[in-house]
Design a protein around this motif. Structure first.
Motif, PDB file in Angstrom:
ATOM      1  N   GLY A  28       0.802  -1.206   0.000  1.00 34.86           N
ATOM      2  CA  GLY A  28       0.000   0.000   0.000  1.00 34.86           C
ATOM      3  C   GLY A  28       0.843   1.267   0.000  1.00 34.86           C
ATOM      4  O   GLY A  28       2.072   1.224   0.095  1.00 34.86           O
ATOM      5  N   SER A  94      -4.537  -2.752   0.339  1.00 32.28           N
ATOM      6  CA  SER A  94      -4.813  -1.319   0.336  1.00 32.28           C
ATOM      7  C   SER A  94      -4.574  -0.754  -1.070  1.00 32.28           C
ATOM      8  O   SER A  94      -5.174  -1.231  -2.027  1.00 32.28           O
ATOM      9  CB  SER A  94      -3.975  -0.625   1.404  1.00 32.28           C
ATOM     10  OG  SER A  94      -4.429   0.687   1.647  1.00 32.28           O
ATOM     11  N   SER A 119      -9.421  -2.898   0.074  1.00 31.68           N
ATOM     12  CA  SER A 119      -9.222  -2.021  -1.074  1.00 31.68           C
ATOM     13  C   SER A 119     -10.541  -1.407  -1.526  1.00 31.68           C
ATOM     14  O   SER A 119     -11.555  -1.477  -0.843  1.00 31.68           O
ATOM     15  CB  SER A 119      -8.565  -2.813  -2.211  1.00 31.68           C
ATOM     16  OG  SER A 119      -8.074  -1.974  -3.214  1.00 31.68           O
ATOM     17  N   HIS A 254      -8.440  -2.186   8.784  1.00 28.89           N
ATOM     18  CA  HIS A 254      -7.947  -2.012   7.418  1.00 28.89           C
ATOM     19  C   HIS A 254      -6.669  -2.793   7.174  1.00 28.89           C
ATOM     20  O   HIS A 254      -6.471  -3.326   6.075  1.00 28.89           O
ATOM     21  CB  HIS A 254      -7.705  -0.522   7.152  1.00 28.89           C
ATOM     22  CG  HIS A 254      -7.132  -0.245   5.803  1.00 28.89           C
ATOM     23  ND1 HIS A 254      -7.890  -0.298   4.650  1.00 28.89           N
ATOM     24  CD2 HIS A 254      -5.878   0.081   5.409  1.00 28.89           C
ATOM     25  CE1 HIS A 254      -7.118  -0.015   3.597  1.00 28.89           C
ATOM     26  NE2 HIS A 254      -5.901   0.222   4.037  1.00 28.89           N
TER      27      HIS A 254
END
Length: 278
Positions: A28, A94, A119, A254
Motif C-alpha cells: 500500500g 490497500s 481495497s 484495514h
C-alpha cells in the motif's frame, strides 16, 4: 537476498523468499514492502514470495513521473518479466489491492489468481477526504511523511481497536512513524494519495478473469465494504468479478496483515493452494 531489479525506466528493490508457486505482493501507499513483514515469513513456508518496493517508495527509484494506479500495475508486469516469471498469484493490500485490480484486468496472461485486500475500485467522498487529510498533513507539517500526527491518524484508521490495545499494538504508532519517515519523500507519497482519490477501476474489475478473493476486515474504516452511492467498495468489487470468493475477517480493521496476521495468512495461503499453477 534483496537486490535491485531494472525494469526499464526505474530500478525496484526486490526480495524473494521461499519456494513454490510465485506470489507477487503489492504493498500500500507509504509502507513499501514493510506492509507484508508479518505475512511474508509465514507464506514463504508454502510459496515463493516476491516482495518489492513500488516506484517512489523505499529503496526503489523515485522518478518524476509514473505515479498512477495503472503505471504501478505496468511496473508489476515488467518486474515479473524481468524476473523470468511467466505467471504468478497476485496479493495486493490497500493501494496495492487497487494496483492488483488493474494488473489482473490488464495482464490476464500473467495472473494465476488475485487477492484484493482492504481495497476499493472507486472512493466515495468520505474515502477521498481520508486521503485529503493525509495530503494536508504531509504538506503542512514540517516533518512531512514523518509527521507524528500522520502516524497517529493512520494507526487508528487502519488498525483494529483490539490490536491497538494489545501488547504489539502499544508500539504501533512509533513503528508506523519510523516506517513512514524511512521510506518516503513527500512528492511520491502525495502523488499516491491523489492517485487513489482520482481512480475509477470499475471497468478493470469487470475484465478480471482469474479466480479472485476479496478479503477484508469487517471493521475497516479506511476502505469500508460500502463506499457509498457514488463509490465502489469491496462489496461492489466482489459482486462484479466473474470468479470471486469473499472472506470477511471478524474484528479486523484495514490492515489485516498486521491486526489479523494468522487468519489472513491462512486464508490467502489456502486460496493460492486451491488455485495452484499446474
Amino acid at each position: 537476498m534483496a537486490k535491485m531489479t531494472d525494469i526499464g525506466d526505474v530500478e525496484l528493490w526486490t526480495e524473494i523468499t521461499g519456494v513454490g508457486d510465485p506470489v507477487l505482493q503489492i504493498h500500500g501507499a507509504g509502507f513499501g514492502h514493510y506492509n507484508f513483514t508479518p505475512l511474508s515469513p509465514i507464506l514463504a513456508e508454502r510459496f515463493m514470495i516476491i516482495d518489492y518496493d513500488q516506484r517512489g517508495f523505499g529503496e526503489s527509484g523515485r522518478p518524476d513521473e509514473g505515479y498512477s494506479i495503472e503505471a504501478w500495475a505496468d511496473d508489476a508486469a515488467k518486474l515479473l518479466k524481468a524476473l523470468g516469471i511467466s505467471k504468478a498469484h497476485i496479493h495486493g493490500t490497500s493501494m496495492g489491492g487497487m494496483v492488483a485490480q488493474v494488473f489482473a484486468g490488464k495482464y490476464p496472461e500473467l495472473t494465476q489468481s488475485v487477492v484484493i485486500n482492504c481495497s476499493a475500485a472507486k472512493l466515495g467522498r468520505n474515502g477521498r477526504l481520508i486521503f485529503q487529510n493525509w495530503i494536508d498533513i504531509v504538506e503542512l507539517d514540517p516533518a512531512g511523511p514523518g509527521s507524528r500526527l500522520l502516524a497517529e491518524l493512520i494507526s487508528w484508521e487502519a488498525l483494529s481497536a483490539s490490536y491497538m490495545e494489545s501488547e504489539p499494538g502499544q508500539a504501533a504508532v512509533d513503528q508506523l512513524q519510523e516506517i513512514l519517515t524511512k521510506i518516503n519523500t513527500a512528492g511520491p507519497l502525495v502523488a499516491s494519495f491523489r492517485a487513489m482519490q482520482n481512480m475509477d477501476l470499475r471497468e478493470w474489475v469487470k475484465k478480471i478473469e482469474a479466480p479472485a478473493l476479496v478479503l477484508g476486515g469487517d471493521l475497516d474504516l479506511m476502505t469500508p465494504w460500502d463506499q457509498g452511492p457514488k463509490g465502489a467498495g469491496q462489496q461492489w468489487i466482489a459482486e462484479n468479478l466473474r470468479n470471486s470468493e469473499v472472506y470477511v475477517i471478524k474484528g479486523g480493521g484495514h490492515s489485516t496483515p498486521f491486526d489479523s496476521t494468522q487468519e489472513h495468512a491462512r486464508v490467502v495461503g489456502d486460496f493460492f493452494t486451491k488455485h495452484a499453477i499446474s
